[in-house]
Design a protein around this motif. Sequence first.
Motif, PDB file in Angstrom:
ATOM      1  N   HIS A   1     -57.356  51.650  50.387  1.00  0.00           N
ATOM      2  CA  HIS A   1     -56.447  52.166  51.413  1.00  0.00           C
ATOM      3  C   HIS A   1     -57.282  52.708  52.571  1.00  0.00           C
ATOM      4  CE1 HIS A   1     -53.428  54.773  53.351  1.00  0.00           C
ATOM      5  NE2 HIS A   1     -52.530  53.982  52.791  1.00  0.00           N
ATOM      6  N   PRO A   2     -56.853  52.493  53.801  1.00  0.00           N
ATOM      7  CA  PRO A   2     -57.651  52.948  54.956  1.00  0.00           C
ATOM      8  C   PRO A   2     -57.827  54.453  55.041  1.00  0.00           C
ATOM      9  CG  PRO A   2     -55.496  52.114  55.657  1.00  0.00           C
ATOM     10  CD  PRO A   2     -55.661  51.725  54.226  1.00  0.00           C
ATOM     11  N   ASN A   3     -57.007  55.220  54.324  1.00  0.00           N
ATOM     12  CA  ASN A   3     -57.119  56.683  54.372  1.00  0.00           C
ATOM     13  C   ASN A   3     -57.640  57.282  53.068  1.00  0.00           C
ATOM     14  OD1 ASN A   3     -54.204  56.196  56.157  1.00  0.00           O
ATOM     15  ND2 ASN A   3     -55.994  57.098  57.139  1.00  0.00           N
ATOM     16  N   ILE A   4     -58.314  56.452  52.258  1.00  0.00           N
ATOM     17  CA  ILE A   4     -58.930  56.908  51.017  1.00  0.00           C
ATOM     18  C   ILE A   4     -60.391  56.460  51.004  1.00  0.00           C
ATOM     19  CG2 ILE A   4     -58.929  56.755  48.494  1.00  0.00           C
ATOM     20  CD1 ILE A   4     -56.554  58.281  49.530  1.00  0.00           C
ATOM     21  N   VAL A   5     -61.311  57.373  50.712  1.00  0.00           N
ATOM     22  CA  VAL A   5     -62.721  57.013  50.606  1.00  0.00           C
ATOM     23  C   VAL A   5     -62.913  56.080  49.413  1.00  0.00           C
ATOM     24  CG1 VAL A   5     -65.046  57.903  50.136  1.00  0.00           C
ATOM     25  CG2 VAL A   5     -63.550  59.106  51.728  1.00  0.00           C
ATOM     26  N   LYS A   6     -63.629  54.989  49.634  1.00  0.00           N
ATOM     27  CA  LYS A   6     -63.793  53.947  48.621  1.00  0.00           C
ATOM     28  C   LYS A   6     -64.853  54.330  47.595  1.00  0.00           C
ATOM     29  CE  LYS A   6     -63.091  49.750  46.981  1.00  0.00           C
ATOM     30  NZ  LYS A   6     -61.816  49.434  46.318  1.00  0.00           N
ATOM     31  N   LEU A   7     -64.503  54.186  46.308  1.00  0.00           N
ATOM     32  CA  LEU A   7     -65.469  54.350  45.220  1.00  0.00           C
ATOM     33  C   LEU A   7     -66.224  53.030  45.060  1.00  0.00           C
ATOM     34  CD1 LEU A   7     -66.715  55.903  42.827  1.00  0.00           C
ATOM     35  CD2 LEU A   7     -64.765  55.177  41.449  1.00  0.00           C
ATOM     36  N   VAL A   8     -67.531  53.054  45.305  1.00  0.00           N
ATOM     37  CA  VAL A   8     -68.335  51.837  45.328  1.00  0.00           C
ATOM     38  C   VAL A   8     -68.866  51.479  43.944  1.00  0.00           C
ATOM     39  CG1 VAL A   8     -70.393  50.741  46.317  1.00  0.00           C
ATOM     40  CG2 VAL A   8     -68.998  52.285  47.714  1.00  0.00           C
ATOM     41  N   GLU A   9     -69.382  52.472  43.234  1.00  0.00           N
ATOM     42  CA  GLU A   9     -70.032  52.201  41.956  1.00  0.00           C
ATOM     43  C   GLU A   9     -69.983  53.441  41.082  1.00  0.00           C
ATOM     44  OE1 GLU A   9     -70.717  50.006  39.597  1.00  0.00           O
ATOM     45  OE2 GLU A   9     -72.000  48.851  40.949  1.00  0.00           O
TER      46      GLU A   9
ATOM     47  N   ASN B   1     -62.518  68.066  52.404  1.00  0.00           N
ATOM     48  CA  ASN B   1     -62.312  66.788  51.726  1.00  0.00           C
ATOM     49  C   ASN B   1     -61.542  65.791  52.578  1.00  0.00           C
ATOM     50  OD1 ASN B   1     -63.756  67.359  49.415  1.00  0.00           O
ATOM     51  ND2 ASN B   1     -61.988  68.226  48.331  1.00  0.00           N
ATOM     52  N   LEU B   2     -61.402  66.098  53.853  1.00  0.00           N
ATOM     53  CA  LEU B   2     -60.844  65.151  54.815  1.00  0.00           C
ATOM     54  C   LEU B   2     -61.981  64.719  55.728  1.00  0.00           C
ATOM     55  CD1 LEU B   2     -57.467  66.914  55.751  1.00  0.00           C
ATOM     56  CD2 LEU B   2     -57.908  65.252  53.926  1.00  0.00           C
ATOM     57  N   LEU B   3     -62.398  63.471  55.599  1.00  0.00           N
ATOM     58  CA  LEU B   3     -63.572  62.979  56.319  1.00  0.00           C
ATOM     59  C   LEU B   3     -63.159  62.092  57.490  1.00  0.00           C
ATOM     60  CD1 LEU B   3     -65.965  62.123  53.338  1.00  0.00           C
ATOM     61  CD2 LEU B   3     -65.567  64.316  54.478  1.00  0.00           C
ATOM     62  N   LEU B   4     -63.972  62.146  58.545  1.00  0.00           N
ATOM     63  CA  LEU B   4     -63.660  61.470  59.794  1.00  0.00           C
ATOM     64  C   LEU B   4     -64.494  60.201  59.932  1.00  0.00           C
ATOM     65  CD1 LEU B   4     -61.858  61.994  62.282  1.00  0.00           C
ATOM     66  CD2 LEU B   4     -63.847  63.092  63.357  1.00  0.00           C
TER      67      LEU B   4
ATOM     68  N   LYS C   1     -69.549  58.602  57.972  1.00  0.00           N
ATOM     69  CA  LYS C   1     -70.682  59.194  58.689  1.00  0.00           C
ATOM     70  C   LYS C   1     -70.371  60.455  59.488  1.00  0.00           C
ATOM     71  CE  LYS C   1     -73.328  54.903  59.021  1.00  0.00           C
ATOM     72  NZ  LYS C   1     -74.013  53.943  59.929  1.00  0.00           N
ATOM     73  N   LYS C   2     -69.165  60.592  60.004  1.00  0.00           N
ATOM     74  CA  LYS C   2     -68.878  61.740  60.870  1.00  0.00           C
ATOM     75  C   LYS C   2     -68.512  63.001  60.098  1.00  0.00           C
ATOM     76  CE  LYS C   2     -67.315  61.107  64.992  1.00  0.00           C
ATOM     77  NZ  LYS C   2     -66.482  60.810  66.178  1.00  0.00           N
ATOM     78  N   GLY C   3     -68.400  62.883  58.761  1.00  0.00           N
ATOM     79  CA  GLY C   3     -68.222  64.070  57.931  1.00  0.00           C
ATOM     80  C   GLY C   3     -66.844  64.692  58.021  1.00  0.00           C
ATOM     81  N   GLU C   4     -66.740  65.933  57.526  1.00  0.00           N
ATOM     82  CA  GLU C   4     -65.443  66.597  57.429  1.00  0.00           C
ATOM     83  C   GLU C   4     -64.841  66.877  58.801  1.00  0.00           C
ATOM     84  OE1 GLU C   4     -66.392  71.075  56.242  1.00  0.00           O
ATOM     85  OE2 GLU C   4     -67.670  69.644  55.178  1.00  0.00           O
ATOM     86  N   VAL C   5     -63.518  66.871  58.860  1.00  0.00           N
ATOM     87  CA  VAL C   5     -62.830  67.015  60.141  1.00  0.00           C
ATOM     88  C   VAL C   5     -63.036  68.401  60.741  1.00  0.00           C
ATOM     89  CG1 VAL C   5     -61.089  65.289  59.612  1.00  0.00           C
ATOM     90  CG2 VAL C   5     -60.657  67.666  59.018  1.00  0.00           C
TER      91      VAL C   5
ATOM     92  N   VAL D   1     -58.861  59.479  59.468  1.00  0.00           N
ATOM     93  CA  VAL D   1     -59.194  60.421  58.399  1.00  0.00           C
ATOM     94  C   VAL D   1     -59.096  59.726  57.047  1.00  0.00           C
ATOM     95  CG1 VAL D   1     -58.419  62.505  57.199  1.00  0.00           C
ATOM     96  CG2 VAL D   1     -58.517  62.468  59.691  1.00  0.00           C
ATOM     97  N   LYS D   2     -60.082  59.991  56.198  1.00  0.00           N
ATOM     98  CA  LYS D   2     -60.062  59.489  54.819  1.00  0.00           C
ATOM     99  C   LYS D   2     -60.126  60.673  53.861  1.00  0.00           C
ATOM    100  CE  LYS D   2     -62.265  54.962  55.545  1.00  0.00           C
ATOM    101  NZ  LYS D   2     -62.141  53.892  54.556  1.00  0.00           N
ATOM    102  N   ILE D   3     -59.303  60.626  52.825  1.00  0.00           N
ATOM    103  CA  ILE D   3     -59.334  61.659  51.793  1.00  0.00           C
ATOM    104  C   ILE D   3     -60.493  61.374  50.847  1.00  0.00           C
ATOM    105  CG2 ILE D   3     -58.089  62.696  49.857  1.00  0.00           C
ATOM    106  CD1 ILE D   3     -55.487  62.012  51.266  1.00  0.00           C
ATOM    107  N   ALA D   4     -61.316  62.393  50.606  1.00  0.00           N
ATOM    108  CA  ALA D   4     -62.514  62.231  49.779  1.00  0.00           C
ATOM    109  C   ALA D   4     -62.436  63.089  48.526  1.00  0.00           C
ATOM    110  CB  ALA D   4     -63.759  62.602  50.594  1.00  0.00           C
ATOM    111  N   ASP D   5     -63.470  62.973  47.701  1.00  0.00           N
ATOM    112  CA  ASP D   5     -63.670  63.784  46.498  1.00  0.00           C
ATOM    113  C   ASP D   5     -62.561  63.575  45.474  1.00  0.00           C
ATOM    114  OD1 ASP D   5     -65.128  65.451  44.882  1.00  0.00           O
ATOM    115  OD2 ASP D   5     -64.347  67.305  45.751  1.00  0.00           O
ATOM    116  N   LEU D   6     -62.269  62.308  45.211  1.00  0.00           N
ATOM    117  CA  LEU D   6     -61.266  62.000  44.189  1.00  0.00           C
ATOM    118  C   LEU D   6     -61.806  62.366  42.815  1.00  0.00           C
ATOM    119  CD1 LEU D   6     -60.108  58.512  45.468  1.00  0.00           C
ATOM    120  CD2 LEU D   6     -59.151  60.745  45.989  1.00  0.00           C
TER     121      LEU D   6
END
Length: 337
Positions: free
Chosen positions: A42-50, A114-117, A68-72, A123-128
């Motif tokens: 989803h475009p607003n969820i940080v992707k789990l790569v591995e 946990n909202l990254l830019l 790369k731009k970090g938290e909002v 905005v992507k939601i992080a730290d799932l």
Amino acid sequence: MKILSKKRLLRQAALMRRSPKQATSPLDRVYREIAVLKKLDHPNIVKLVEVLDDPVEDSLYMVFELVKKGEVLCIPTDKPLSEKRAWSVIRDSLLGLEYLHYQKIIHADLKPGNLLLTECGHVKIADLGVCNEFLGEDATMSNGSTAGTPAFRAPETLVLGKNVYCGRAADIWALGATLFSLIYGNVPFIANSIPLLYEKIKNDDVVFPDAPIISGDMRHCIIRMLEKEASRRITLPQLKIDPWVTSNGIYPLPSEDENCCLVQVDDEDINSVVRSIPKLDTLILIKTMLKNHSFGNPFLKGISGKAPQPGGSRLQKFVQAGRSNSAPGSYHMALDR
């Protein structure tokens, strides 16, 4: 990279409420949830790569995409967001949160950090987290299954003797506290100790600072999100059509059908979700040494001021033996595997 304790994950999974038909072990539940997290898209969820597992250690390593731009916003701050910018952040966050809830996943730690830019300004939601899956339509969660950040915890998660709560409603509270923080630069409830903070969250009304001045619609939206009684708190579908969120209907959000697609996992997904990497710290060290074309420990140089002489350690001898006794490039391939 998020580093988790496997022992703690198993304890959390064992605490989760199960339906009578569910006979899976805690480990099966953990691996299934990780498989779901890895397939989220989803475009607003940080992707789990591995996901990497070090069999001889208690650590499980979850590798996420780099935003790369970090938290909002880093709070507390004297330079909060404007109402217009906070509006954009919350709209993106709502779509990401709706997607998670559609997969029966509770975030349980929503906050500005946990909202990254992204570089495009989204905005992507992080730290799932793992073991935050709910069962049934009531989104019931166990108080022992997750913690969250104290200043963003919902009142119902703080009641002594109450072992379960609605995860969806708790996420909405945390998002409301996040919205308050984005616009005012600090959390809605502040105290000198955690127990006092929890008492304020449970009992005190939200007090809006005099500045900045916000619209009546925004104020009403925050009040509805920070409703003490979970059953009366605004729901996510209601938030998506809230006058402040939609600018009185001018900018409607996509429907649930347009925004969400259910993630399905099979046995193959579950069995292949974790890569077993013996001694991950050693692997990282060796790969760094190879990249630098040096057999001195690169992580000691910054501490002692000079790198150790080559040829002294067991690790160095191991790598040198691999270089001299193996076919060219074979140890590179082994490390990559």
